[in-house]
Design a protein around this motif. Structure first.
Motif, PDB file in Angstrom:
ATOM      1  N   UNK A 156       0.829  -1.209   0.000  1.00  0.00           N
ATOM      2  CA  UNK A 156       0.000   0.000   0.000  1.00  0.00           C
ATOM      3  C   UNK A 156       0.861   1.257   0.000  1.00  0.00           C
ATOM      4  N   UNK A 157       2.014   1.226   0.674  1.00  0.00           N
ATOM      5  CA  UNK A 157       2.909   2.387   0.662  1.00  0.00           C
ATOM      6  C   UNK A 157       3.439   2.632  -0.744  1.00  0.00           C
ATOM      7  N   UNK A 158       3.820   1.564  -1.437  1.00  0.00           N
ATOM      8  CA  UNK A 158       4.276   1.700  -2.826  1.00  0.00           C
ATOM      9  C   UNK A 158       3.148   2.222  -3.708  1.00  0.00           C
ATOM     10  N   UNK A 159       1.946   1.687  -3.527  1.00  0.00           N
ATOM     11  CA  UNK A 159       0.814   2.066  -4.371  1.00  0.00           C
ATOM     12  C   UNK A 159       0.464   3.533  -4.191  1.00  0.00           C
ATOM     13  N   UNK A 160       0.338   3.983  -2.942  1.00  0.00           N
ATOM     14  CA  UNK A 160      -0.016   5.385  -2.706  1.00  0.00           C
ATOM     15  C   UNK A 160       1.107   6.331  -3.143  1.00  0.00           C
ATOM     16  N   UNK A 161       2.351   5.911  -2.962  1.00  0.00           N
ATOM     17  CA  UNK A 161       3.468   6.756  -3.409  1.00  0.00           C
ATOM     18  C   UNK A 161       3.459   6.897  -4.923  1.00  0.00           C
ATOM     19  N   UNK A 162       3.199   5.807  -5.619  1.00  0.00           N
ATOM     20  CA  UNK A 162       3.152   5.868  -7.075  1.00  0.00           C
ATOM     21  C   UNK A 162       1.999   6.739  -7.546  1.00  0.00           C
ATOM     22  N   UNK A 163       0.827   6.604  -6.909  1.00  0.00           N
ATOM     23  CA  UNK A 163      -0.309   7.429  -7.293  1.00  0.00           C
ATOM     24  C   UNK A 163      -0.041   8.911  -7.014  1.00  0.00           C
ATOM     25  N   UNK A 164       0.595   9.188  -5.886  1.00  0.00           N
ATOM     26  CA  UNK A 164       0.888  10.585  -5.536  1.00  0.00           C
ATOM     27  C   UNK A 164       1.914  11.192  -6.480  1.00  0.00           C
ATOM     28  N   UNK A 165       2.890  10.410  -6.913  1.00  0.00           N
ATOM     29  CA  UNK A 165       3.898  10.936  -7.833  1.00  0.00           C
ATOM     30  C   UNK A 165       3.328  11.126  -9.234  1.00  0.00           C
ATOM     31  N   UNK A 166       2.335  10.320  -9.597  1.00  0.00           N
ATOM     32  CA  UNK A 166       1.736  10.455 -10.919  1.00  0.00           C
ATOM     33  C   UNK A 166       0.935  11.738 -11.061  1.00  0.00           C
ATOM     34  N   UNK A 167       0.320  12.197  -9.963  1.00  0.00           N
ATOM     35  CA  UNK A 167      -0.595  13.334 -10.049  1.00  0.00           C
ATOM     36  C   UNK A 167       0.067  14.598 -10.590  1.00  0.00           C
ATOM     37  N   UNK A 197     -11.699  18.334 -16.462  1.00  0.00           N
ATOM     38  CA  UNK A 197     -10.960  17.562 -17.458  1.00  0.00           C
ATOM     39  C   UNK A 197      -9.894  16.696 -16.773  1.00  0.00           C
ATOM     40  N   UNK A 198      -9.197  17.261 -15.787  1.00  0.00           N
ATOM     41  CA  UNK A 198      -8.184  16.483 -15.063  1.00  0.00           C
ATOM     42  C   UNK A 198      -8.826  15.314 -14.319  1.00  0.00           C
ATOM     43  N   UNK A 199     -10.006  15.533 -13.749  1.00  0.00           N
ATOM     44  CA  UNK A 199     -10.699  14.459 -13.027  1.00  0.00           C
ATOM     45  C   UNK A 199     -11.104  13.341 -13.985  1.00  0.00           C
ATOM     46  N   UNK A 200     -11.629  13.705 -15.149  1.00  0.00           N
ATOM     47  CA  UNK A 200     -11.983  12.686 -16.144  1.00  0.00           C
ATOM     48  C   UNK A 200     -10.725  11.947 -16.600  1.00  0.00           C
ATOM     49  N   UNK A 201      -9.632  12.678 -16.809  1.00  0.00           N
ATOM     50  CA  UNK A 201      -8.377  12.064 -17.235  1.00  0.00           C
ATOM     51  C   UNK A 201      -7.874  11.075 -16.190  1.00  0.00           C
ATOM     52  N   UNK A 202      -7.940  11.428 -14.916  1.00  0.00           N
ATOM     53  CA  UNK A 202      -7.487  10.532 -13.855  1.00  0.00           C
ATOM     54  C   UNK A 202      -8.387   9.300 -13.742  1.00  0.00           C
ATOM     55  N   UNK A 203      -9.682   9.470 -13.991  1.00  0.00           N
ATOM     56  CA  UNK A 203     -10.585   8.323 -13.984  1.00  0.00           C
ATOM     57  C   UNK A 203     -10.244   7.371 -15.129  1.00  0.00           C
ATOM     58  N   UNK A 204      -9.972   7.945 -16.307  1.00  0.00           N
ATOM     59  CA  UNK A 204      -9.557   7.113 -17.445  1.00  0.00           C
ATOM     60  C   UNK A 204      -8.232   6.417 -17.152  1.00  0.00           C
TER      61      UNK A 204
END
Length: 712
Positions: free
Chosen positions: A522-533, A567-574
């Motif tokens: 979970x630490x890896x997953x949240x870190x990856x998601x946070x860095x992607x944003x 648009x950013x929210x739709x992009x993140x959902x995609x």
């Protein structure tokens, strides 16, 4: 035979040539209470066999042909094939145990079993014990495991690779300064000082050499100062000098109280002399087990004297491959006979062939085997020749087994101590992994090609819809609907396709690091998601700004930021949907097909291309994030905005100044035939957030299942 250097506080590794060599303190010795004795007893392994018989049910259903069924029965094969046969041995602190044998002799399979990383496809029986105890997930932290393939992040430097590993894996009671000191010592001791600021590199980016990559992989495990180190062919692909330096380093590590087990392929004569113990495998059978330097003597006593000037390793590998024949036995017969001799001897002497062990005699080998050995020796000496290569021929020899446990099963340090489960607390794991994620993506994020693509497409779209938003006519508003749909679709589809390959590129690394217990998934997953944003939102923000102002959409701050956020929210959902498909499907081509079908289906039910869809299929739109995003963008643009219908005149500049041809419309929703009222409360962001969270939850569960580390 090496012994642990318990009496010294540290030991050194000599690097480079003898003249002017540098002596570096590598790692402190393993204290006696942490030393491990690795023992394995009667290891048998079976793998499934894919045959026509396995697929009989499917074939019958598809073709239903009796003739084919009869053919399948005729060629039906066993359901499983045995690849390891009653393998027994041990490795004590201070020893280097080498697993040797030709390709396909199950060296890697045996090593994976010893390291608690048995593949799911392998059915294993037998026992692997560390100080007499079975391995657990927590106690695996004392075991270092180096894969044959160097699984490293290509964009990190050597120092960064080891630094992040140290921050995540080293115990919490060590200070940051101590961890950095451990990194520096490891880099220096492995001869990586000159390249410590060079990236690992890969196919597209030039980095360090193959030998340096191998040493970085070894250093990744040495940081933990493991009590036992397992390595899968660490010298493969290295030149003889580099391979020699690496094995000397392993030898010195063993002298520090570690048990070192390594598979090795075609060692040089100098390298072979560094091995304490040898387990020679031949098609999953043990052909020799004992001291490495006694192997030539063993085979000589059995009638296979090594020719003068031949490398010992080459000679015994030829024997294991069945490429050595005598005047009475062909190659395959020789191989089977030597396996029988080894199993006969080890049945009574499980500690293997060694200097202080029992010598080979007629009593230990049996009259028949001993007579055959003496006959071959006499024939060899009388003809003063050597054994010749011959084609392999099959020979049925009754196989024995090694039923006894290895000798010296005493404990090195009592019960195996597990220690803390994690090297770093959760929030430190998250912070370190977040930093690493930014570094890992340094070459792929904000590249000049991506920048050029977004700028070019944004400028073209801005020119096509140039200032259309400043004319409040129905015709221009219809054009704006196309712009809003294009703005959302371009970013969404691009983000979805890019996310498809996100985890496939790091999947092997996550499996390796989870097996080593480096961090919470979970630490890896949240870190990856946070860095992607921030990385994934920077260029789309520029793209949105270009289109928004060139097209002349509503010139107020609230509308601009609402459009950008939507648009950013739709992009993140995609992107979340792309991540889910990528986490579930291992084949990229299949993943792209799934994404294409799903994306097109969502586009068609969103209400832009087709309106008035039949009710029996219209319900699909509620599963389309594009449907919600498109309605949201239209609400932002057209709410509280009067439009003018100019009839046949179409788009007229400043229609409010032409009341004679343009009629004011107070309800833009009816004029544009919108699916949702433009003045309705914008509830769509809540649905989009819900879909995004749901997709990412499934992504996490899929990753957890696919990368789960099991001790078997």
């Amino acid at each position: 035979m090496g012994t642990p250097a318990q009496e010294s506080d540290n030991f050194v590794v000599q690097l480079g040539a003898a003249e002017g060599a540098e002596e570096v303190s590598l790692l402190e010795p393993v204290p006696p209470d942490r030393q491990l004795i690795l023992s394995f007893q009667q290891i048998n392994g079976h793998v499934p066999v894919l045959s026509i018989g396995n697929q009989r049910g499917l074939v019958e259903k598809l073709f239903k042909r009796k003739k084919l069924q009869d053919e399948e029965k005729a060629v039906k094969k066993p359901q499983a094939r045995q690849i390891m046969h009653d393998l027994t041995g041990e490795c004590r602190p201070g020893e280097v145990l080498a697993l040797m044998g030709p390709s396909g002799s199950s060296k890697t399979s045996l090593l994976s079993v010893l390291g608690g990383r048995t593949p799911s496809s392998l059915t294993m029986t037998g026992e692997v014990l560390y100080n007499g105890e079975k391995l657990t997930k927590k106690s695996k932290r004392n075991i270092g495991y180096v894969l044959q393939d160097d699984v490293l992040y290509e964009s990190l430097t050597v120092h960064e690779t080891l630094y992040y590993a140290a921050m995540l894996r080293l115990p919490q009671d060590m200070s940051k300064a101590q961890k950095l000191d451990r990194v520096d010592k490891t880099i220096t001791a492995l001869g990586l000082k000159k390249c410590q600021n060079t990236i690992i590199g890969g196919f597209f980016h030039k980095g360090i050499s193959g030998g340096e990559r191998k040493r970085v992989s070894v250093g990744h495990e040495l940081l933990m100062n493991p009590s036992c180190l397992l390595l899968d062919e660490p010298t493969s692909g290295l030149d003889s000098t580099t391979a020699m330096h690496l094995v000397v380093t392993l030898r010195q590590l063993a002298l520090g109280g570690r048990a070192v087990v390594t598979t090795i392929h075609q060692p040089s004569s100098r390298l072979y002399q560094q091995l304490d113990k040898l387990l020679l495998l031949s098609e999953g059978h043990c052909m020799y087990y004992g001291e490495g330097q006694k192997a030539a003597e063993w085979f000589e006593k059995l009638g296979y004297k090594m020719p003068y000037g031949i490398n010992t390793a080459d000679f015994i590998l030829d024997l294991a491959s069945g490429d050595v024949a005598t005047h009475k036995l062909k190659g395959e017969g020789t191989r089977q006979h030597l396996i029988q001799c080894a199993e006969k001897y080890l049945g009574a002497n499980p500690g293997g062939f060694r200097r202080d062990g029992k010598e080979l005699t007629e009593k230990t080998m049996g009259r028949e085997l001993w007579a055959a050995a003496q006959s071959r020796l006499h024939l060899y000496d009388s003809q003063k020749g050597s054994f010749s290569d011959s084609p392999r021929a099959s020979m049925d020899v009754e196989q024995g087994s090694m039923n006894a446990a290895p000798s010296g099963s005493g404990r090195a340090g009592g019960s195996l101590k597990a220690g803390p489960r994690w090297g770093a607390p959760y929030w430190l794991q998250f912070r370190i992994l977040l930093q690493r994620s930014f570094k890992v993506r340094r070459f792929e994020s904000l590249s000049k090609w991506d920048f050029g693509q977004y700028i070019t497409v944004g400028l073209l779209a801005g020119l096509f819809w140039l200032q259309k938003g400043q004319n409040p006519t129905v015709a221009d508003a219809q054009n704006l609907r196309g712009l809003l749909f294009f703005e959302m679709m371009f970013l969404s589809i691009r983000s979805m396709i890019g996310a498809l390959l996100t985890f496939s590129s790091v999947f092997k690394m996550v499996v390796k690091e989870r097996a080593s217990g480096m961090y919470h998934l979970s630490a890896f997953f949240f870190a990856r998601m946070a860095s992607d944003l921030p990385v994934d939102s920077t260029l789309p923000t520029i793209f949105i700004a270009i289109i928004y102002f060139m097209a002349g959409l509503r010139y107020d701050a609230w509308s601009f930021f609402a459009n950008w956020a939507s648009v950013i929210l739709v992009m993140l959902t995609a992107q979340s949907l792309g991540l889910l498909v990528g986490a579930l499907v291992t084949n990229p081509k299949i993943g792209q097909t799934i994404v294409s079908v799903v994306a097109l289906s969502m586009v068609l039910v969103a209400g832009f291309f087709v309106q008035g869809i039949h009710a029996w299929i219209a319900w699909l739109k509620y599963f389309s994030f594009i449907y919600y995003g498109y309605n949201l963008l239209q609400k932002i643009q057209f709410h509280d905005t009067p439009l003018y219908d100019c009839g046949a005149a179409g788009a007229v500049s400043s229609p409010q100044n032409h009341p004679d041809i343009c009629t004011r419309l107070e309800d833009p929703s009816a004029a544009l035939n919108l699916q949702r009222d433009a003045n309705e409360w914008p509830w769509e962001p809540l649905v989009l957030i819900g879909w995004m969270v749901l997709y990412r939850l499934f992504v996490y569960l899929a990753l957890r299942k696919r990368t789960k580390s099991k001790v078997r």
